[in-house]
Design a protein around this motif. Structure first.
Motif, PDB file in Angstrom:
ATOM      1  N   HIS A 294      27.946  55.155  45.238  1.00  0.00           N
ATOM      2  CA  HIS A 294      27.761  55.172  43.764  1.00  0.00           C
ATOM      3  C   HIS A 294      26.228  54.958  43.550  1.00  0.00           C
ATOM      4  O   HIS A 294      25.916  55.721  42.447  1.00  0.00           O
ATOM      5  CB  HIS A 294      28.283  53.714  43.164  1.00  0.00           C
ATOM      6  N   ILE A 295      25.259  54.362  44.453  1.00  0.00           N
ATOM      7  CA  ILE A 295      24.204  54.382  44.163  1.00  0.00           C
ATOM      8  C   ILE A 295      23.381  55.731  44.242  1.00  0.00           C
ATOM      9  O   ILE A 295      22.423  56.047  43.734  1.00  0.00           O
ATOM     10  CB  ILE A 295      23.370  53.218  44.992  1.00  0.00           C
ATOM     11  N   ARG A 296      23.830  56.509  45.338  1.00  0.00           N
ATOM     12  CA  ARG A 296      23.466  57.746  45.594  1.00  0.00           C
ATOM     13  C   ARG A 296      23.689  58.662  44.253  1.00  0.00           C
ATOM     14  O   ARG A 296      22.932  59.354  43.931  1.00  0.00           O
ATOM     15  CB  ARG A 296      24.122  58.454  46.739  1.00  0.00           C
ATOM     16  N   ALA A 297      24.930  58.726  43.767  1.00  0.00           N
ATOM     17  CA  ALA A 297      25.153  59.414  42.539  1.00  0.00           C
ATOM     18  C   ALA A 297      24.366  58.996  41.478  1.00  0.00           C
ATOM     19  O   ALA A 297      23.840  60.024  40.855  1.00  0.00           O
ATOM     20  CB  ALA A 297      26.628  59.554  42.208  1.00  0.00           C
ATOM     21  N   VAL A 298      24.118  57.787  41.181  1.00  0.00           N
ATOM     22  CA  VAL A 298      23.200  57.264  39.968  1.00  0.00           C
ATOM     23  C   VAL A 298      22.006  57.654  40.058  1.00  0.00           C
ATOM     24  O   VAL A 298      21.259  58.056  39.283  1.00  0.00           O
ATOM     25  CB  VAL A 298      23.473  55.639  39.764  1.00  0.00           C
ATOM     26  N   ALA A 299      21.527  57.628  41.626  1.00  0.00           N
ATOM     27  CA  ALA A 299      20.091  58.065  41.681  1.00  0.00           C
ATOM     28  C   ALA A 299      19.608  59.619  41.669  1.00  0.00           C
ATOM     29  O   ALA A 299      18.537  59.806  41.982  1.00  0.00           O
ATOM     30  CB  ALA A 299      19.509  57.272  42.940  1.00  0.00           C
ATOM     31  N   GLY A 300      21.000  60.240  41.555  1.00  0.00           N
ATOM     32  CA  GLY A 300      20.647  61.629  41.838  1.00  0.00           C
ATOM     33  C   GLY A 300      20.563  62.251  43.115  1.00  0.00           C
ATOM     34  O   GLY A 300      20.134  63.577  43.396  1.00  0.00           O
ATOM     35  N   TRP A 301      20.951  61.495  44.180  1.00  0.00           N
ATOM     36  CA  TRP A 301      20.804  61.712  45.261  1.00  0.00           C
ATOM     37  C   TRP A 301      22.033  62.676  45.912  1.00  0.00           C
ATOM     38  O   TRP A 301      23.196  62.542  45.305  1.00  0.00           O
ATOM     39  CB  TRP A 301      20.849  60.561  46.580  1.00  0.00           C
ATOM     40  N   PRO A 302      21.957  63.253  47.200  1.00  0.00           N
ATOM     41  CA  PRO A 302      23.151  64.022  47.509  1.00  0.00           C
ATOM     42  C   PRO A 302      24.290  63.028  48.013  1.00  0.00           C
ATOM     43  O   PRO A 302      23.981  61.757  48.308  1.00  0.00           O
ATOM     44  CB  PRO A 302      22.812  64.925  48.870  1.00  0.00           C
ATOM     45  N   LEU A 303      25.513  63.244  47.724  1.00  0.00           N
ATOM     46  CA  LEU A 303      26.724  62.488  47.978  1.00  0.00           C
ATOM     47  C   LEU A 303      26.833  62.367  49.504  1.00  0.00           C
ATOM     48  O   LEU A 303      26.481  63.428  50.467  1.00  0.00           O
ATOM     49  CB  LEU A 303      27.961  62.892  47.479  1.00  0.00           C
ATOM     50  N   GLY A 304      27.161  61.191  50.023  1.00  0.00           N
ATOM     51  CA  GLY A 304      27.435  61.028  51.380  1.00  0.00           C
ATOM     52  C   GLY A 304      28.889  61.376  51.883  1.00  0.00           C
ATOM     53  O   GLY A 304      29.653  61.675  51.314  1.00  0.00           O
ATOM     54  N   PRO A 305      29.075  61.482  53.293  1.00  0.00           N
ATOM     55  CA  PRO A 305      30.519  61.837  53.802  1.00  0.00           C
ATOM     56  C   PRO A 305      31.302  60.828  53.579  1.00  0.00           C
ATOM     57  O   PRO A 305      31.045  59.726  53.308  1.00  0.00           O
ATOM     58  CB  PRO A 305      30.071  62.069  55.550  1.00  0.00           C
ATOM     59  N   THR A 306      32.588  61.288  53.443  1.00  0.00           N
ATOM     60  CA  THR A 306      33.844  60.447  53.092  1.00  0.00           C
ATOM     61  C   THR A 306      34.664  60.235  54.196  1.00  0.00           C
ATOM     62  O   THR A 306      35.880  59.836  53.875  1.00  0.00           O
ATOM     63  CB  THR A 306      34.534  60.905  51.726  1.00  0.00           C
ATOM     64  N   THR A 307      34.681  60.756  55.474  1.00  0.00           N
ATOM     65  CA  THR A 307      35.386  61.102  56.346  1.00  0.00           C
ATOM     66  C   THR A 307      35.702  59.432  56.876  1.00  0.00           C
ATOM     67  O   THR A 307      34.772  58.926  57.011  1.00  0.00           O
ATOM     68  CB  THR A 307      35.179  61.863  57.592  1.00  0.00           C
ATOM     69  N   ALA A 308      36.865  59.141  57.346  1.00  0.00           N
ATOM     70  CA  ALA A 308      37.187  58.035  57.770  1.00  0.00           C
ATOM     71  C   ALA A 308      36.846  57.874  59.265  1.00  0.00           C
ATOM     72  O   ALA A 308      37.518  58.917  59.982  1.00  0.00           O
ATOM     73  CB  ALA A 308      38.632  57.665  57.632  1.00  0.00           C
ATOM     74  N   HIS A 309      36.227  56.861  59.742  1.00  0.00           N
ATOM     75  CA  HIS A 309      36.257  56.728  61.357  1.00  0.00           C
ATOM     76  C   HIS A 309      37.080  55.670  61.946  1.00  0.00           C
ATOM     77  O   HIS A 309      37.152  55.856  63.169  1.00  0.00           O
ATOM     78  CB  HIS A 309      34.664  56.443  61.601  1.00  0.00           C
ATOM     79  N   PHE A 310      37.581  54.907  60.923  1.00  0.00           N
ATOM     80  CA  PHE A 310      38.605  53.999  61.551  1.00  0.00           C
ATOM     81  C   PHE A 310      39.729  53.697  60.547  1.00  0.00           C
ATOM     82  O   PHE A 310      39.402  54.115  59.187  1.00  0.00           O
ATOM     83  CB  PHE A 310      37.893  52.424  61.726  1.00  0.00           C
ATOM     84  N   GLN A 311      40.750  53.012  60.889  1.00  0.00           N
ATOM     85  CA  GLN A 311      41.517  52.586  60.020  1.00  0.00           C
ATOM     86  C   GLN A 311      41.578  51.154  59.750  1.00  0.00           C
ATOM     87  O   GLN A 311      41.073  50.379  60.521  1.00  0.00           O
ATOM     88  CB  GLN A 311      42.995  52.657  60.537  1.00  0.00           C
ATOM     89  N   VAL A 312      41.406  51.128  58.476  1.00  0.00           N
ATOM     90  CA  VAL A 312      41.086  49.509  58.016  1.00  0.00           C
ATOM     91  C   VAL A 312      42.266  48.922  56.897  1.00  0.00           C
ATOM     92  O   VAL A 312      42.793  49.720  56.099  1.00  0.00           O
ATOM     93  CB  VAL A 312      39.658  49.668  57.146  1.00  0.00           C
ATOM     94  N   GLU A 313      42.532  47.658  57.384  1.00  0.00           N
ATOM     95  CA  GLU A 313      43.209  46.907  56.288  1.00  0.00           C
ATOM     96  C   GLU A 313      42.639  45.867  55.667  1.00  0.00           C
ATOM     97  O   GLU A 313      41.906  44.849  56.302  1.00  0.00           O
ATOM     98  CB  GLU A 313      44.486  46.245  57.060  1.00  0.00           C
TER      99      GLU A 313
END
Length: 359
Positions: A294-313
């Motif tokens: 969210h901060i990246r988007a608001v600041a006009g930065w490139p968006l970061g990766p969204t790939t999951a590296h773990f399963q999380v509960e």
């Protein structure tokens, strides 16, 4: 004049000082930004981890003016911030994301569902309710059981009541204070899912894997992600998120709650124009979590990766459940996120814990 992308050392303002504002501020700090919070509560959870806090009502014109002049960009942590306050900031020349239209759409459940259907994101059938006669007519058309919700405000099960027969209509109408409302048909779904997605200032879109959610008493209890879904379902969820983000010309992270009817058929329950409780799993499951995104988007930065590296509960800790912190802090698979709230009232979100497993 603000120049985008914002360089490190810039100041970002956040309307709202609760736990979401706190985690946004912490993410902004990691990226080298300063943060100023505007919240009426003195010593707010977000204010305590930020450069400063303006203690004032969200519609205080002087406070809004100071925030807009101090910060190179402004965002908000919850959707009940007055849309007029965001419009005031924009008129004053502040860079605000998400914009006032997203906020206005999400604040009114009738407007929200009308917008969603307009961009091809299917919802349950619904009826606008302004009086008891409207409610009775809606029940006749939609049938029972049906869910009556206030058009504005209300969250975590508040401001809503199930109506199981027409005879309950008058009492249900009274129980929500006879306020403008929406009547929603019952959805015959198998489970509740959610998708967290972001859109940058250049129109770039990033979508996280789906989460599966379990509620208790109208409040989210757990989110497990990535959810076990087929490609048809995940593709449909991503398409819905993209349609909403583009339809609102959105900047920032958006949460979309979904009803899974099976075979890739999804209905949108509601949207949240902000970081979302069901996205907390990304803090320990992804390289770039929803708060940094969210901060990246608001600041006009490139968006970061969204790939999951773990399963999380992810499990919410409500009220005195936070007293389990000693035990949770010693669990080898658990990462505890405490919100710094002083009073553990019943039902109040005090913390969450992410339990991490290999994919």
């Amino acid at each position: 004049m603000t120049t985008l992308p914002l360089p490190p050392g810039s100041t970002i303002g956040i309307l709202g000082g609760g736990q979401l504002g706190r985690m946004l501020s912490q993410a902004a700090s990691r990226l080298g930004f300063n943060v100023v919070i505007l919240d009426p509560e003195e010593n707010s959870p977000a204010g305590r981890v930020s450069q400063g806090q303006i203690i004032a009502a969200y519609d205080d014109l002087t406070a809004l003016g100071v925030l807009g002049q101090t910060c190179q960009a402004v965002t908000f942590e919850f959707e009940n911030v007055p849309a007029s306050s965001v419009e005031r900031l924009v008129r004053g020349g502040a860079v605000v994301a998400p914009g006032p239209r997203a906020l206005a759409v999400a604040q009114d459940r009738v407007e929200e569902k009308t917008f969603l259907n307009g961009v091809g994101a299917t919802t349950v059938d619904f009826a606008q309710v302004d009086n008891l006669d409207d409610l009775l007519a809606g029940l006749e058309r939609l049938g029972t059981p049906a869910l009556l919700k206030t058009r504005r405000e209300g969250y975590d099960g508040k401001g809503q009541v199930w109506i199981r027969s027409a005879e309950m209509a008058a009492d249900a109408w009274s129980s929500i204070g006879e306020r403008p409302a929406i009547l929603e048909a019952r959805a015959d779904f198998t489970r509740e899912l959610s998708v967290i997605a972001a859109r940058g200032r250049d129109g770039e879109i990033a979508v996280y894997p789906l989460g599966e959610n379990v509620h208790a008493g109208g409040v989210l209890k757990t989110t497990t992600a990535p959810a076990q879904v087929d490609l048809k379902t995940s593709d449909r969820a991503a398409a819905i998120a993209r349609a909403i983000l583009d339809g609102l010309d959105y900047v920032g992270v958006l949460g979309v709650e979904l009803f899974d009817l099976g075979d890739g058929v999804l209905l949108v329950n509601e949207i949240a124009p902000r970081v979302h409780n069901t996205g907390h799993w990304t803090q320990d499951g992804c390289v770039c979590d929803q708060f940094e995104q969210h901060i990246r988007a608001v600041a006009g930065w490139p968006l970061g990766p969204t790939t999951a590296h773990f399963q999380v509960e992810m499990t919410n800790l409500l009220g005195d459940e936070v007293d389990q912190w000693r035990h949770l802090a010693s669990a080898p698979d658990a990462r505890l996120h405490l919100y710094g709230k002083a009073e553990a009232r019943p039902g109040r979100k005090m913390a969450h814990v992410n339990r991490v497993k290999s994919l």
